[in-house]
Design an enzyme around this catalytic site. Sequence first.
Site, PDB file in Angstrom:
ATOM      1  N   SER A  68      83.104 -30.644 126.444  1.00  0.00           N
ATOM      2  CA  SER A  68      84.067 -30.303 125.214  1.00  0.00           C
ATOM      3  C   SER A  68      83.555 -31.163 124.019  1.00  0.00           C
ATOM      4  O   SER A  68      82.981 -32.310 124.287  1.00  0.00           O
ATOM      5  CB  SER A  68      85.395 -30.524 125.420  1.00  0.00           C
ATOM      6  OG  SER A  68      85.867 -29.509 126.615  1.00  0.00           O
TER       7      SER A  68
HETATM    8  N1  SAM Z   1      86.280 -31.691 130.178  1.00  0.00           N
HETATM    9  C1  SAM Z   1      85.222 -31.210 130.705  1.00  0.00           C
HETATM   10  C2  SAM Z   1      84.203 -32.288 130.278  1.00  0.00           C
HETATM   11  O1  SAM Z   1      84.323 -33.199 129.551  1.00  0.00           O
HETATM   12  O2  SAM Z   1      82.905 -32.104 130.618  1.00  0.00           O
HETATM   13  C3  SAM Z   1      84.743 -29.975 130.394  1.00  0.00           C
HETATM   14  C4  SAM Z   1      85.330 -28.717 130.816  1.00  0.00           C
HETATM   15  S1  SAM Z   1      84.262 -27.375 130.703  1.00  0.00           S
HETATM   16  C5  SAM Z   1      85.113 -27.039 129.058  1.00  0.00           C
HETATM   17  C6  SAM Z   1      85.715 -26.324 132.117  1.00  0.00           C
HETATM   18  C7  SAM Z   1      85.466 -26.517 133.406  1.00  0.00           C
HETATM   19  O3  SAM Z   1      86.396 -25.731 134.062  1.00  0.00           O
HETATM   20  C8  SAM Z   1      84.257 -25.919 133.837  1.00  0.00           C
HETATM   21  O4  SAM Z   1      83.475 -26.903 134.481  1.00  0.00           O
HETATM   22  C9  SAM Z   1      84.552 -24.913 134.777  1.00  0.00           C
HETATM   23  O5  SAM Z   1      83.911 -24.917 135.958  1.00  0.00           O
HETATM   24  C10 SAM Z   1      85.828 -25.591 135.227  1.00  0.00           C
HETATM   25  N2  SAM Z   1      86.872 -24.495 135.866  1.00  0.00           N
HETATM   26  C11 SAM Z   1      87.106 -23.289 135.607  1.00  0.00           C
HETATM   27  N3  SAM Z   1      87.919 -22.628 136.313  1.00  0.00           N
HETATM   28  C12 SAM Z   1      88.288 -23.514 137.152  1.00  0.00           C
HETATM   29  C13 SAM Z   1      89.283 -23.656 138.200  1.00  0.00           C
HETATM   30  N4  SAM Z   1      90.093 -22.509 138.821  1.00  0.00           N
HETATM   31  N5  SAM Z   1      89.316 -24.893 139.081  1.00  0.00           N
HETATM   32  C14 SAM Z   1      88.620 -25.888 138.713  1.00  0.00           C
HETATM   33  N6  SAM Z   1      87.671 -25.756 137.821  1.00  0.00           N
HETATM   34  C15 SAM Z   1      87.477 -24.729 137.027  1.00  0.00           C
END
Ligand code: SAM
Length: 220
Positions: A68
Amino acid sequence: MHQANEKDKFAAQREAMVLTQLKSRDITNSAVLNAMAEILREKFIPAEYFDEAYYDGPLSIGSGQTISQPYIVALMTQELKVDKNCQVLEIGTGSGYQTAILAKLAKEVYTIERIENLSATAQKTLGDLNILNVRFHIGDGTCGWPEVRQFDRIIITAATPQLPEPLAEQLKIGGLAVLPLGGEYTQELVTIEKTSSGLKSKFVCGCRFVRLIGKFGYTE
Ligand code: SAM
């Protein structure tokens, strides 16, 4: 010599990011600003985007996912009101950058990622940075932490149509959640407080995140 210059370059970029992307907007919490000034964002970025480590926006981390924007990480952390007594559940480990910021401020962070290789890379990065108060789980975070447990704070870092019921159950009374709530393409960043009489939400700002995919989120 080359290494010293690289170090200086990132230190200067980090300082500029805190000043121009955070302080000049509405990030005022000094603990959040200190954590953002301390954590080396370049460690969480794939090699091909190294030069953009402090870019004022999200970057690709592979597997169709993103790290993000620094401002959004700081804003969500500030809204979460984390202190050293807090146990935090994070859904969406991604690169582990938000996890590292939270780990600086909280007692413990429990983080769930559904994509195995992202979690493995994040575990290595945090280990290399000697950040030890984090527990990792690979699986569907919409189903909550896979043990009976309640958290002071919950952060969801992917777009969700609702606060998943298992997460609402794992939030303590008096606890706070921060999440991007809404459709697949645009969402509202909201805080949700769990009170003895129910959930109270507050609008923070418009935002855009990748989707939360799981049993209580979006279908793949
Ligand atoms: N905060 C993170 C960073 O600093 O890098 C970025 C997160 S990214 C925007 C969203 C993440 O949520 C992705 O890695 C995605 O694979 C994960 N995600 C999506 N659905 C999910 C779920 N049901 N459980 C766990 N992770 C999930």
